[in-house]
Design a protein around this motif. Structure first.
Motif, PDB file in Angstrom:
ATOM      1  N   THR A 173     -16.244  -3.104  -0.214  1.00 23.88           N
ATOM      2  CA  THR A 173     -15.055  -2.321   0.244  1.00 23.88           C
ATOM      3  C   THR A 173     -13.758  -2.364  -0.556  1.00 23.88           C
ATOM      4  O   THR A 173     -13.215  -1.177  -0.860  1.00 23.88           O
ATOM      5  CB  THR A 173     -14.891  -2.952   1.655  1.00 23.88           C
ATOM      6  OG1 THR A 173     -15.810  -2.950   2.719  1.00 23.88           O
ATOM      7  CG2 THR A 173     -13.621  -2.235   2.386  1.00 23.88           C
TER       8      THR A 173
ATOM      9  N   THR B 236     -14.898   0.071  -3.632  1.00 23.96           N
ATOM     10  CA  THR B 236     -14.515   1.443  -3.103  1.00 23.96           C
ATOM     11  C   THR B 236     -13.244   1.793  -3.020  1.00 23.96           C
ATOM     12  O   THR B 236     -12.615   2.929  -3.516  1.00 23.96           O
ATOM     13  CB  THR B 236     -15.228   1.620  -1.795  1.00 23.96           C
ATOM     14  OG1 THR B 236     -16.860   1.255  -2.138  1.00 23.96           O
ATOM     15  CG2 THR B 236     -15.558   3.053  -1.493  1.00 23.96           C
ATOM     16  N   LYS B 237     -12.220   1.118  -2.168  1.00 26.76           N
ATOM     17  CA  LYS B 237     -10.970   1.467  -2.037  1.00 26.76           C
ATOM     18  C   LYS B 237     -10.321   1.575  -3.328  1.00 26.76           C
ATOM     19  O   LYS B 237      -9.312   2.367  -3.575  1.00 26.76           O
ATOM     20  CB  LYS B 237     -10.189   0.309  -1.146  1.00 26.76           C
ATOM     21  CG  LYS B 237      -8.950   0.540  -1.010  1.00 26.76           C
ATOM     22  CD  LYS B 237      -8.202  -0.396  -0.051  1.00 26.76           C
ATOM     23  CE  LYS B 237      -6.837  -0.238   0.258  1.00 26.76           C
ATOM     24  NZ  LYS B 237      -6.186  -1.333   1.228  1.00 26.76           N
ATOM     25  N   SER B 238     -10.442   0.460  -4.290  1.00 23.90           N
ATOM     26  CA  SER B 238      -9.589   0.590  -5.405  1.00 23.90           C
ATOM     27  C   SER B 238     -10.171   1.859  -6.370  1.00 23.90           C
ATOM     28  O   SER B 238      -9.631   2.749  -6.720  1.00 23.90           O
ATOM     29  CB  SER B 238     -10.169  -0.569  -6.375  1.00 23.90           C
ATOM     30  OG  SER B 238      -9.493  -0.533  -7.869  1.00 23.90           O
ATOM     31  N   THR B 239     -11.319   2.324  -6.277  1.00 23.90           N
ATOM     32  CA  THR B 239     -11.993   3.442  -6.961  1.00 23.90           C
ATOM     33  C   THR B 239     -11.497   4.654  -6.450  1.00 23.90           C
ATOM     34  O   THR B 239     -10.849   5.677  -7.268  1.00 23.90           O
ATOM     35  CB  THR B 239     -13.475   3.311  -7.037  1.00 23.90           C
ATOM     36  OG1 THR B 239     -14.082   2.257  -7.543  1.00 23.90           O
ATOM     37  CG2 THR B 239     -13.990   4.632  -7.722  1.00 23.90           C
ATOM     38  N   HIS B 240     -11.476   4.758  -5.088  1.00 25.89           N
ATOM     39  CA  HIS B 240     -10.616   6.051  -4.407  1.00 25.89           C
ATOM     40  C   HIS B 240      -9.106   6.109  -4.919  1.00 25.89           C
ATOM     41  O   HIS B 240      -8.761   7.031  -5.069  1.00 25.89           O
ATOM     42  CB  HIS B 240     -10.924   5.810  -2.782  1.00 25.89           C
ATOM     43  CG  HIS B 240     -12.229   6.241  -2.547  1.00 25.89           C
ATOM     44  ND1 HIS B 240     -12.950   7.083  -2.911  1.00 25.89           N
ATOM     45  CD2 HIS B 240     -13.113   5.536  -1.533  1.00 25.89           C
ATOM     46  CE1 HIS B 240     -14.271   7.310  -2.448  1.00 25.89           C
ATOM     47  NE2 HIS B 240     -14.117   6.246  -1.335  1.00 25.89           N
ATOM     48  N   GLU B 241      -8.645   4.872  -5.042  1.00 27.74           N
ATOM     49  CA  GLU B 241      -7.055   4.929  -5.227  1.00 27.74           C
ATOM     50  C   GLU B 241      -6.973   5.464  -6.624  1.00 27.74           C
ATOM     51  O   GLU B 241      -6.029   6.209  -7.129  1.00 27.74           O
ATOM     52  CB  GLU B 241      -6.406   3.610  -5.193  1.00 27.74           C
ATOM     53  CG  GLU B 241      -6.279   3.054  -3.741  1.00 27.74           C
ATOM     54  CD  GLU B 241      -5.667   1.897  -3.424  1.00 27.74           C
ATOM     55  OE1 GLU B 241      -5.669   1.164  -4.704  1.00 27.74           O
ATOM     56  OE2 GLU B 241      -5.633   1.346  -2.565  1.00 27.74           O
ATOM     57  N   ASN B 242      -7.915   4.815  -7.603  1.00 28.71           N
ATOM     58  CA  ASN B 242      -7.605   5.513  -8.859  1.00 28.71           C
ATOM     59  C   ASN B 242      -8.042   6.845  -9.191  1.00 28.71           C
ATOM     60  O   ASN B 242      -7.305   7.669  -9.801  1.00 28.71           O
ATOM     61  CB  ASN B 242      -8.613   4.693  -9.909  1.00 28.71           C
ATOM     62  CG  ASN B 242      -8.208   3.357 -10.116  1.00 28.71           C
ATOM     63  OD1 ASN B 242      -6.945   2.946  -9.880  1.00 28.71           O
ATOM     64  ND2 ASN B 242      -9.212   2.277 -10.291  1.00 28.71           N
ATOM     65  N   LEU B 243      -9.139   7.427  -8.616  1.00 30.17           N
ATOM     66  CA  LEU B 243      -9.321   8.937  -8.402  1.00 30.17           C
ATOM     67  C   LEU B 243      -8.296   9.660  -7.764  1.00 30.17           C
ATOM     68  O   LEU B 243      -7.814  10.726  -8.507  1.00 30.17           O
ATOM     69  CB  LEU B 243     -10.577   9.042  -7.772  1.00 30.17           C
ATOM     70  CG  LEU B 243     -12.027   8.489  -8.408  1.00 30.17           C
ATOM     71  CD1 LEU B 243     -12.988   8.603  -7.515  1.00 30.17           C
ATOM     72  CD2 LEU B 243     -12.178   9.196  -9.707  1.00 30.17           C
ATOM     73  N   ALA B 244      -7.736   9.100  -6.658  1.00 35.61           N
ATOM     74  CA  ALA B 244      -6.530   9.839  -6.153  1.00 35.61           C
ATOM     75  C   ALA B 244      -5.340  10.083  -7.073  1.00 35.61           C
ATOM     76  O   ALA B 244      -4.549  11.108  -7.312  1.00 35.61           O
ATOM     77  CB  ALA B 244      -6.005   8.969  -4.968  1.00 35.61           C
TER      78      ALA B 244
ATOM     79  N   GLN C  20      -6.234  12.851  -9.679  1.00 30.67           N
ATOM     80  CA  GLN C  20      -6.033  14.205  -9.153  1.00 30.67           C
ATOM     81  C   GLN C  20      -4.572  14.347  -8.941  1.00 30.67           C
ATOM     82  O   GLN C  20      -4.129  15.560  -9.305  1.00 30.67           O
ATOM     83  CB  GLN C  20      -6.820  13.998  -7.694  1.00 30.67           C
ATOM     84  CG  GLN C  20      -7.938  14.021  -7.563  1.00 30.67           C
ATOM     85  CD  GLN C  20      -8.860  13.856  -6.408  1.00 30.67           C
ATOM     86  OE1 GLN C  20      -8.052  13.797  -5.370  1.00 30.67           O
ATOM     87  NE2 GLN C  20     -10.113  13.956  -6.446  1.00 30.67           N
TER      88      GLN C  20
END
Length: 410
Positions: free
Chosen positions: A116, A119-127, A130
């Motif tokens: 978790t 996944t959260k860290s990866t989503h934050e980096n992708l955000a 973007q």
């Protein structure tokens, strides 16, 4: 004949000695008495021997009964131990199952939390990526809109009061639209006290880039306003002299070793002026190159800013890529540790299963031997040597059974 004379008569002659009838009778009576005495002694000894044999037989019978009671007691103790062992095995097996379940639940929770977080860290980096791409798109749109406003430059330059402010504002607009906050600074103060119009912060700790927007537009306008050839020559000389002075001032004030780049930008707020300078004042351009001053127009400044922006983007992308790579490496390390622990847990399961199988085999052997002992038929032992042999066999069997039970416990 009188009885005394008959007794005195010679009965037989033994050498020189004559044995009378009376003496013979006396001897015979003595012999009979001795025989009777010997017979009585033999009978008495036989009776005593029979009594001793009966007493020994009774003792052997009591010993056999005692040993039989010991055997039954040992059997009862063995059954109690077997029941205790079965209860102990059941409790240990339940404890083992509970411990395994708790460890599996803990590992599942830790793995879920780790996944978790990753996944959260990866989503934050992708955000963040973007968002930065959106900023870049916005800057490109702003640059395109600014390019359409270049045609209004002549009208704005005609106003002397707004001419200097326009060059500074134009340069600031291009810088602000092309670079993120923190990558530049307007009117920054250098170590020598000078304040350039703009200071662009370069990545990786490199010296900053200086941009100057104080272009001598009055001398240029004098050239454009001259009507005769002589006036044009005078205005051109004045423009050349003012521009050389300005280039020398920029090189002396803003080119600081270790603090700024060895090259500075001189911003010209018009594409037409930039073209005229490179076409008619080649000596000034060469003088600027020797002084490490680059004359740039709005389009060249935008292009330079885009290059710097690409460099900054690449640096930040590399930083983010390093972060993502580090997180991926940590994730792989977690997965590797999880695989090692699962394999160790699998080995523990296999060893525990083997130990349980061995225990079940031992308990099965003990149960079968106990059943064999329980199925023995013990008859009353006769009062002879057979009773002794039976007791010895029973004692030997009991000793072997105890030894086997001890080996099964081990």
């Amino acid at each position: 004949m009188e009885p005394s004379n008959a007794l005195n008569q010679t009965f037989f002659q033994l050498g020189a000695t004559s044995v009378s009838v009376g003496a013979a009778l006396v001897a015979a009576a003595a012999v009979m008495l001795l025989v009777i005495i010997i017979a009585c002694v033999i009978v008495q000894r036989s009776a005593k021997a029979r009594l001793i044999a009966e007493i020994q037989a009774e003792d052997r019978a009591r010993d056999a009964e005692a040993r039989m009671s010991e055997i039954l007691k040992s059997q009862a103790e063995m059954q109690g131990r077997m029941q205790t062992m079965a209860e102990l095995f059941g409790s240990r097996q339940s404890e083992l199952n509970q411990s395994i379940r708790e460890r599996l639940d803990g590992m599942t929770v830790r793995i879920g939390n780790t996944m978790t977080e990753q996944t959260k860290s990866t989503h934050e980096n992708l955000a963040r990526l973007q968002e930065r791409l959106a900023v870049i798109d916005t800057a490109q749109n702003n640059i395109q809109s600014l390019a359409g406003q270049v045609v209004q430059l002549q009208a704005i330059l005609a106003n002397k009061q707004t001419r200097g402010a326009f060059g500074q504002a134009r340069m600031e607009a291009i810088i602000a639209d092309g670079l993120p906050q923190g990558a530049y600074e307007f009117q920054a103060t250098l170590s020598n006290g000078s304040r350039p119009d703009c200071l662009v912060r370069m990545p990786n700790g490199a010296p900053s880039l200086v941009i100057d927007a104080k272009f001598p537009l009055e001398a240029w306008n004098a050239i454009r306003a001259a009507e005769s050839a002589e006036e044009k020559r005078d205005a051109a000389s004045r423009f050349k002299r003012d521009l050389e002075v300005h280039i020398r001032d920029v090189a002396d004030k803003y080119l600081l070793n270790g603090e700024t780049q060895d090259t500075a930008f001189l911003f010209v707020p018009s594409e037409s002026i930039f073209g005229e300078i490179h076409e008619n004042f080649e000596a000034i351009v060469q003088r600027a190159h020797r002084s490490r001053i680059v004359i740039v127009s709005p389009s060249l400044l935008m292009l330079s800013i885009q290059v710097i922006q690409a460099v900054l983007k690449d640096v930040r992308m590399r930083e983010q890529a390093h972060l993502i790579q580090k997180e991926v490496v940590r994730l792989m390390e977690d997965v590797g540790r999880l695989d090692d622990r699962v394999r160790k847990l699998q080995g523990h399961f296999g060893q525990a299963s083997k130990d349980i199988d061995d225990i079940l085999v031992s308990s099965s052997k003990v149960t079968k031997r106990g059943q064999k002992i329980e199925a023995l038929e013990l008859a009353e032992a006769p009062a002879d040597s057979a009773a002794v042999e039976t007791s010895r066999s029973a004692a030997s069997a009991t000793g072997q059974l105890r030894l086997r039970v001890v080996e099964g416990d081990d």
